[in-house]
Motif scaffolding. Structure first.
Motif, mmCIF file in Angstrom:
data_model
loop_
_atom_site.group_PDB
_atom_site.id
_atom_site.type_symbol
_atom_site.label_atom_id
_atom_site.label_comp_id
_atom_site.label_asym_id
_atom_site.label_seq_id
_atom_site.Cartn_x
_atom_site.Cartn_y
_atom_site.Cartn_z
ATOM 1 N N VAL A 1 0.846 -1.191 0.000
ATOM 2 C CA VAL A 1 0.000 0.000 0.000
ATOM 3 C C VAL A 1 0.883 1.244 0.000
ATOM 4 N N HIS A 2 0.457 2.233 -0.772
ATOM 5 C CA HIS A 2 1.140 3.524 -0.852
ATOM 6 C C HIS A 2 0.202 4.603 -0.315
ATOM 7 N N PRO A 3 0.727 5.716 0.129
ATOM 8 C CA PRO A 3 -0.134 6.808 0.588
ATOM 9 C C PRO A 3 -1.136 7.201 -0.503
ATOM 10 N N GLY A 4 -2.393 7.293 -0.125
ATOM 11 C CA GLY A 4 -3.423 7.669 -1.082
ATOM 12 C C GLY A 4 -4.115 6.504 -1.754
ATOM 13 N N ASP A 5 -3.559 5.287 -1.618
ATOM 14 C CA ASP A 5 -4.214 4.118 -2.211
ATOM 15 C C ASP A 5 -5.546 3.846 -1.524
ATOM 16 N N LYS A 6 -6.565 3.528 -2.319
ATOM 17 C CA LYS A 6 -7.864 3.187 -1.744
ATOM 18 C C LYS A 6 -7.881 1.761 -1.210
ATOM 19 N N ALA A 7 -7.039 0.910 -1.783
ATOM 20 C CA ALA A 7 -6.959 -0.485 -1.343
ATOM 21 C C ALA A 7 -5.561 -1.010 -1.629
ATOM 22 N N PRO A 8 -5.087 -1.976 -0.844
ATOM 23 C CA PRO A 8 -3.760 -2.541 -1.084
ATOM 24 C C PRO A 8 -3.706 -3.294 -2.416
ATOM 25 N N GLN A 9 -2.508 -3.374 -2.985
ATOM 26 C CA GLN A 9 -2.263 -4.235 -4.140
ATOM 27 C C GLN A 9 -1.846 -5.596 -3.599
#
Length: 321
Positions: A138-146
């Motif tokens: 997850v990166h800042p701003g992501d709505k959901a983890p990859q």
């Protein structure tokens, strides 16, 4: 995190005599390969103290945590990674997290792994079993983890992690972890290394076509084979570091043919961003009827254990109501 103390003067004296923990990131073979070597003796001892782990449990979570530390150089920008290893074996698996800021935390699903007979080797496969491993980023701003998952193929933490990279990223990757214990079960040295051979960009040197020539492919396979042979010639890193070996001597000794250069040095610690204040904030969001029940019936203080680092927080009810 409430930092647990290592109450073993002999062990502390030994640790103080060693090269400091650190992650050395290197490149070689004109940029075709990259890797990192991690000295983590203090790191593993801190992890062990946080969770009060036995010998077998230290080997399992220690290997997993070292691997998590080695994945930090692969992160892009600000990134947080969670790795779940779910198995039907006696160990049940683990969850570890790594953050691009430089910390690792994690826990075992089974803190007291059942052992039916004395250990004859450090082969962990009888305790791991079949299952799946899942990686979430997850990166800042992501709505959901990859998220990506693969089956556990080898019942071996380092081999299964390499298998994951082969399946998910199509990148040839190898991991090596090592934890050396003395006869008393103390962790005297610990470390790990990874190497990746980056995919060929494609095209021949002269034509720029989309497919490499047969000769280029043969040279590329020979390079990969040489790097892999050098990697697997690595000494026991745990024993190496326990004997005051130097990080740079391993990198330049193993890969001197490929002219390695250490590009970055990083501090990596076993740590957790949990705190008493954060847990108080969570508790204050409980429904009013639950808070009223706690106020009337207790317990007081509330005791909260962070599963990621073993920290125990005792919070008076008066601080949340």
């Amino acid at each position: 995190m409430i930092k647990a103390q290592i109450n073993d003067n002999e062990l502390n004296s030994h640790i103080d005599s060693l090269e400091k923990d650190g992650l050395s990131i290197f490149v070689m073979a004109d940029g075709r390969a990259r890797g990192a070597l991690f000295h983590g003796t203090r790191f593993v001892n801190q992890m062990r103290s946080q969770h009060n782990l036995g010998i077998l449990e230290t080997m399992v979570l220690g290997q997993a945590s070292i691997c998590a530390a080695l994945m930090i150089p692969m992160m892009k920008g600000k990134e947080h990674l969670t790795w779940h290893y779910d198995t039907n074996g006696p160990a049940k698996g683990f969850s570890v997290e790594a953050d691009s800021s430089g910390y690792v935390r994690g826990f075992l699903y089974e803190n007291h792994i059942p052992v039916e007979k004395p250990l004859e080797s450090w082969d962990l496969s009888p305790f791991l079993g079949d299952g799946t491993m899942t990686m979430s980023k997850v990166h800042p701003g992501d709505k959901a983890p990859q998220t990506s998952s693969v089956e556990i193929l080898y019942k071996n933490i380092t081999k299964d992690l390499a298998w994951f990279f082969q399946q998910s990223d199509q990148i040839r990757t190898a991991f090596n972890t090592s934890i050396f214990m003395d006869k008393s079960g103390r962790v005297m040295g610990a470390g790990g290394m990874f190497v990746q051979v980056m995919p060929e960009t494609g095209g021949t040197k002269d034509s720029g076509s989309n497919t490499a020539s047969g000769a280029d492919q043969k040279v590329d396979e020979e390079l990969i084979e040489k790097i892999e042979n050098a990697f697997f010639a690595c000494p026991s890193l745990g024993k190496w570091f326990s004997e005051k070996g130097k990080t740079e001597d391993v990198v330049h000794g193993l890969f001197r043919e490929f002219e390695p250069a250490i590009a970055v040095e990083r501090d990596i610690i076993f740590d957790c961003p949990c705190s008493k204040e954060k847990y108080i904030g969570y508790l204050k969001t409980l429904p009013k009827n639950e808070l009223a029940d706690i106020k009337q019936n207790g317990p007081d203080p509330l005791e909260i254990v962070c599963r990621n680092c073993g920290s125990v927080y005792k919070i008076p009810v008066s601080e949340i109501i």
